[in-house]
Design an enzyme around this catalytic site. Structure first.
Site, PDB file in Angstrom:
ATOM      1  N   CYS A  56     107.162  79.909  63.228  1.00  0.00           N
ATOM      2  CA  CYS A  56     107.341  78.737  62.357  1.00  0.00           C
ATOM      3  C   CYS A  56     108.451  78.936  61.348  1.00  0.00           C
ATOM      4  O   CYS A  56     108.987  77.961  60.822  1.00  0.00           O
ATOM      5  CB  CYS A  56     106.032  78.405  61.653  1.00  0.00           C
ATOM      6  SG  CYS A  56     105.468  79.700  60.525  1.00  0.00           S
TER       7      CYS A  56
ATOM      8  N   ASP B 249     103.773  85.002  63.221  1.00  0.00           N
ATOM      9  CA  ASP B 249     104.118  84.464  61.899  1.00  0.00           C
ATOM     10  C   ASP B 249     104.156  85.655  60.951  1.00  0.00           C
ATOM     11  O   ASP B 249     103.716  86.763  61.297  1.00  0.00           O
ATOM     12  CB  ASP B 249     103.058  83.423  61.483  1.00  0.00           C
ATOM     13  CG  ASP B 249     103.359  82.737  60.149  1.00  0.00           C
ATOM     14  OD1 ASP B 249     104.524  82.792  59.688  1.00  0.00           O
ATOM     15  OD2 ASP B 249     102.435  82.138  59.566  1.00  0.00           O
TER      16      ASP B 249
ATOM     17  N   ARG C 100     110.637  69.999  63.472  1.00  0.00           N
ATOM     18  CA  ARG C 100     109.821  69.633  62.314  1.00  0.00           C
ATOM     19  C   ARG C 100     110.187  68.210  61.870  1.00  0.00           C
ATOM     20  O   ARG C 100     109.337  67.413  61.528  1.00  0.00           O
ATOM     21  CB  ARG C 100     110.038  70.620  61.150  1.00  0.00           C
ATOM     22  CG  ARG C 100     109.471  72.008  61.362  1.00  0.00           C
ATOM     23  CD  ARG C 100     107.957  72.007  61.516  1.00  0.00           C
ATOM     24  NE  ARG C 100     107.279  71.374  60.399  1.00  0.00           N
ATOM     25  CZ  ARG C 100     107.009  71.947  59.225  1.00  0.00           C
ATOM     26  NH1 ARG C 100     107.334  73.208  59.029  1.00  0.00           N
ATOM     27  NH2 ARG C 100     106.379  71.285  58.268  1.00  0.00           N
TER      28      ARG C 100
ATOM     29  N   HIS D 125      98.083  74.405  58.861  1.00  0.00           N
ATOM     30  CA  HIS D 125      99.467  73.899  58.797  1.00  0.00           C
ATOM     31  C   HIS D 125      99.677  72.945  59.982  1.00  0.00           C
ATOM     32  O   HIS D 125     100.450  73.228  60.895  1.00  0.00           O
ATOM     33  CB  HIS D 125     100.426  75.082  58.863  1.00  0.00           C
ATOM     34  CG  HIS D 125     101.831  74.768  58.438  1.00  0.00           C
ATOM     35  ND1 HIS D 125     102.223  73.533  57.954  1.00  0.00           N
ATOM     36  CD2 HIS D 125     102.951  75.542  58.427  1.00  0.00           C
ATOM     37  CE1 HIS D 125     103.513  73.579  57.660  1.00  0.00           C
ATOM     38  NE2 HIS D 125     103.978  74.774  57.945  1.00  0.00           N
TER      39      HIS D 125
ATOM     40  N   GLN E 186     103.238  71.710  61.326  1.00  0.00           N
ATOM     41  CA  GLN E 186     103.991  72.729  62.066  1.00  0.00           C
ATOM     42  C   GLN E 186     103.631  72.694  63.547  1.00  0.00           C
ATOM     43  O   GLN E 186     104.493  72.788  64.420  1.00  0.00           O
ATOM     44  CB  GLN E 186     103.675  74.112  61.493  1.00  0.00           C
ATOM     45  CG  GLN E 186     104.344  75.259  62.235  1.00  0.00           C
ATOM     46  CD  GLN E 186     105.853  75.243  62.054  1.00  0.00           C
ATOM     47  OE1 GLN E 186     106.334  75.160  60.928  1.00  0.00           O
ATOM     48  NE2 GLN E 186     106.611  75.307  63.144  1.00  0.00           N
TER      49      GLN E 186
ATOM     50  N   ARG F 109     101.816  70.314  49.635  1.00  0.00           N
ATOM     51  CA  ARG F 109     101.705  71.729  50.031  1.00  0.00           C
ATOM     52  C   ARG F 109     101.020  72.444  48.882  1.00  0.00           C
ATOM     53  O   ARG F 109     101.519  72.436  47.756  1.00  0.00           O
ATOM     54  CB  ARG F 109     103.086  72.332  50.310  1.00  0.00           C
ATOM     55  CG  ARG F 109     103.030  73.846  50.447  1.00  0.00           C
ATOM     56  CD  ARG F 109     104.305  74.440  50.981  1.00  0.00           C
ATOM     57  NE  ARG F 109     104.443  74.188  52.411  1.00  0.00           N
ATOM     58  CZ  ARG F 109     105.254  74.863  53.218  1.00  0.00           C
ATOM     59  NH1 ARG F 109     106.021  75.832  52.741  1.00  0.00           N
ATOM     60  NH2 ARG F 109     105.323  74.569  54.500  1.00  0.00           N
TER      61      ARG F 109
HETATM   62  N1   CP Z   1     107.594  76.560  58.678  1.00  0.00           N
HETATM   63  C1   CP Z   1     107.533  76.054  57.435  1.00  0.00           C
HETATM   64  O1   CP Z   1     106.592  75.363  57.030  1.00  0.00           O
HETATM   65  O2   CP Z   1     108.639  76.345  56.683  1.00  0.00           O
HETATM   66  P1   CP Z   1     108.812  76.106  55.126  1.00  0.00           P
HETATM   67  O3   CP Z   1     107.890  77.048  54.418  1.00  0.00           O
HETATM   68  O4   CP Z   1     110.260  76.415  54.866  1.00  0.00           O
HETATM   69  O5   CP Z   1     108.478  74.672  54.816  1.00  0.00           O
HETATM   70  N1  NVA Z   2     101.615  81.588  57.091  1.00  0.00           N
HETATM   71  C1  NVA Z   2     102.792  81.245  56.325  1.00  0.00           C
HETATM   72  C2  NVA Z   2     103.459  80.039  56.884  1.00  0.00           C
HETATM   73  C3  NVA Z   2     104.737  79.663  56.195  1.00  0.00           C
HETATM   74  C4  NVA Z   2     105.360  78.428  56.751  1.00  0.00           C
HETATM   75  C5  NVA Z   2     102.411  81.048  54.875  1.00  0.00           C
HETATM   76  O1  NVA Z   2     101.386  80.407  54.602  1.00  0.00           O
HETATM   77  O2  NVA Z   2     103.131  81.531  54.001  1.00  0.00           O
END
Ligand code: CP
Ligand code: NVA
Length: 315
Positions: free
Chosen positions: A271, A232, A299, A141, A144, A114
């Protein structure tokens, strides 16, 4: 497929797998989820397909769901994981992504990362000789959305021709939804303020594959007749908390009135993490049409399929 040169199956975006593999992942997730009903969450699946494998996970941004779901996924498949973060690994002191990829490839069987800039994960994939999986970048992502597709299918939706409404920021999660639309043949109506549109390259690619992607400045137009309503956070990780952006997003808040414009059995997805009373009101996210807890649980089941695909055991 990105990174194919070294032969490893990287999952940087959904199109690295393609529509058929995506369908196989969802099918396998449904089967595995069903087969382990009643087992303790830490119990290994009977076939332990990833016994002896180790997944390295790198987090340069916060995470709850992605971290826990990948950790539990590899354990349920019979393998193990280890976690590195920017603060305590040499990556945080400037060791290159390429060298990190080379070293981890010598000691681990797959890498989940990540990070912020999508170019970093592409660089990781170029230099890794084991699969690299995108656990979120500023661009996309994909993991997700495997869980999101699984969730709506479990709840009876046929994907082809379905109408998805996205309200709010044109962000990483939306990019992967648009990509999925092209691969699985559904339509996305985006309600988004000017200046926060998604990357047109994702729209062009999905449209080329036959999906209809429409962009509207009017939330009601986007939501009307939708099968799935998704939103989101308005402020993604790494973005500054700008009052101006929050104000621009307000007309796109998912309210009960907006949900009433969608189909009567429309499903609500998010998400998570959520900011109640910002992008969505509590009455919707905690209401009867919301699938968020199944989506979060999925997930785990989706991650197992992504791992099996990356190891060449699926699709
Ligand atoms: N939805 C998602 O990716 O959650 P986290 O940021 O908690 O991993
Ligand atoms: N769009 C959000 C998703 C988090 C899971 C971010 O990137 O922070």
């Amino acid at each position: 497929m990105s990174g194919a040169a070294k032969g490893a199956r990287h999952f940087l975006n959904l199109s690295d797998a393609g529509g058929d593999a995506l369908a196989a992942m969802i099918g396998d997730a449904i089967d595995r989820k069903g087969a382990r009903q009643g087992l303790p969450k830490g119990a290994v699946d009977r076939d332990a397909p990833l016994a002896g494998r180790t997944l390295a996970m790198i987090f340069e941004k916060n995470s709850t769901r992605t971290r826990v779901s990948f950790d539990m996924a590899i354990r349920q498949l019979g393998g193990t994981s280890l976690i590195l973060d920017g603060g305590t690994s040499q990556l945080g002191r400037g060791e290159t992504v390429a060298d990190t990829a080379r070293v981890l490839s010598r000691m681990c069987d797959a890498i989940m990362i990540r990070t912020d800039d999508h170019a970093k994960i592409e660089e990781m994939a170029r230099h890794a000789t084991v699969p690299v999986i995108n656990g979120l970048t500023d661009l996309s992502h994909p993991c997700q959305i495997v869980a999101d597709l699984l969730t709506v299918i479990e709840h009876g939706l046929a994907l082809p021709g379905s109408q998805w409404a996205w309200l709010g920021d044109g962000n990483n999660v939306l990019h992967s939804i648009i990509e999925a639309a092209g691969l699985m043949k559904f339509d996305v109506r985006i309600g988004c303020p000017e200046g926060y549109d998604p990357d047109p390259a994702f729209i062009a690619e999905a449209e080329k594959a036959g999906a209809r992607i429409t962009l509207s400045r009017d939330a009601a137009t986007a939501a009307s007749g939708a099968d799935v309503v998704v939103t989101d956070t308005w402020i993604s990780m790494g973005q500054s908390h700008a009052e101006e952006k929050l104000a621009a997003m307000m007309p796109y808040q998912v309210t009960e009135a907006l949900m009433a414009l969608a189909k009567p059995d429309a499903k609500f997805l998010h998400c998570l993490p959520a900011h109640r009373e910002e992008e969505v009101v509590s009455a919707v996210i905690d209401g009867p049409q919301s699938l968020i807890w199944d989506e979060a649980e999925n997930r785990l089941h989706a991650q197992k399929s992504v791992l099996l695909w990356a190891f060449g055991l699926l699709g």
